[in-house]
Design an enzyme around this catalytic site. Structure first.
Site, short mmCIF file in Angstrom:
data_model
loop_
_atom_site.label_atom_id
_atom_site.label_comp_id
_atom_site.label_asym_id
_atom_site.label_seq_id
_atom_site.Cartn_x
_atom_site.Cartn_y
_atom_site.Cartn_z
N HIS A 139 0.82 -1.21 0.00
CA HIS A 139 0.00 0.00 0.00
C HIS A 139 0.86 1.27 0.00
O HIS A 139 2.05 1.24 0.31
CB HIS A 139 -0.92 0.01 1.22
CG HIS A 139 -0.18 0.00 2.51
ND1 HIS A 139 0.43 1.12 3.04
CD2 HIS A 139 0.08 -1.00 3.38
CE1 HIS A 139 1.02 0.82 4.17
NE2 HIS A 139 0.83 -0.47 4.40
N GLU A 147 -3.48 -7.36 6.99
CA GLU A 147 -2.16 -7.39 7.63
C GLU A 147 -2.23 -8.20 8.93
O GLU A 147 -3.27 -8.30 9.57
CB GLU A 147 -1.68 -5.96 7.92
CG GLU A 147 -0.38 -5.85 8.70
CD GLU A 147 0.86 -6.39 7.99
OE1 GLU A 147 0.89 -7.62 7.74
OE2 GLU A 147 1.78 -5.61 7.71
N LYS A 149 9.55 -10.91 16.14
CA LYS A 149 9.14 -11.45 14.84
C LYS A 149 9.78 -12.80 14.55
O LYS A 149 9.34 -13.53 13.67
CB LYS A 149 9.48 -10.48 13.71
CG LYS A 149 8.61 -9.25 13.69
CD LYS A 149 8.90 -8.40 12.47
CE LYS A 149 10.22 -7.71 12.57
NZ LYS A 149 10.48 -6.78 11.45
#
Length: 182
Positions: free
Chosen positions: A9, A84, A104
């Site tokens: 985006h 997302e 992560k």
């Protein structure tokens, strides 16, 4: 199909402020709208074709997809699996924070109240399998967090590399299924 294109985006205020957007629905900046329009023109210039644009339901992606669709004439559709990843307690925190970078790497962590990398991979791998088995060409408009998952579908990497992968706002990337490690 043998390939698809992925586009992140356009720019959001939280991108400018270096904050994690995640599943928080953040709008595009004026620059983000302009980036999306330029990306539509770039798609035309490069002769990229597709039967459909599939977009995340979040406004920053759906508005990007809408602009690209208007410029190119390629119809768009919302694809819920492209939302997302929900980064839980890390949403709105600094994107380049050391704690988030390490978090992560923990594939099963839901970040308190979010979605794990494994859960995200399950839905994205399913979508990619559907695209691969189909006969249509797609452009996917979605998010930076999903590009990590898509990259892991196509190639082997260690946790450090996985947690560092990213894509620029409105960058266009082609993925070829013949390059897939799966």
């Amino acid at each position: 199909m043998d390939h698809f294109y992925f586009i992140r985006h356009g720019e959001t205020v939280w991108n400018v402020e270096n904050k994690i957007c995640g599943a928080t629905d953040i709008e595009l900046t004026e620059n983000g709208h302009e980036q999306a329009i330029r990306t539509g023109k770039l798609i035309l210039e490069k002769g990229i074709t597709a039967d459909k644009i599939l977009s995340s339901p979040l406004i920053r992606a759906s508005e990007t997809a809408r602009h690209i669709s208007e410029v190119t004439g390629i119809p768009m559709e919302i694809e819920p699996r492209l939302i997302e990843q929900n980064f839980g307690r890390y949403e709105s925190t600094p994107r380049d924070g050391a704690e988030f970078h390490e978090a992560k790497k923990d594939m099963a962590s839901r970040f308190g109240t979010g979605e794990s990398m494994l859960q995200t991979a399950h839905r994205i791998y399913g979508l990619l399998d559907d695209i691969k088995a189909g006969d249509k060409e797609y452009i996917l408009v979605a998010h930076n967090g999903l590009v990590r998952i898509i990259e892991s579908y196509f190639r082997e990497m260690d946790n450090e590399e996985f947690s560092s992968i990213g894509i620029k706002n409105c960058e266009v990337k082609r993925y070829d299924f013949r390059d897939c490690v799966k």
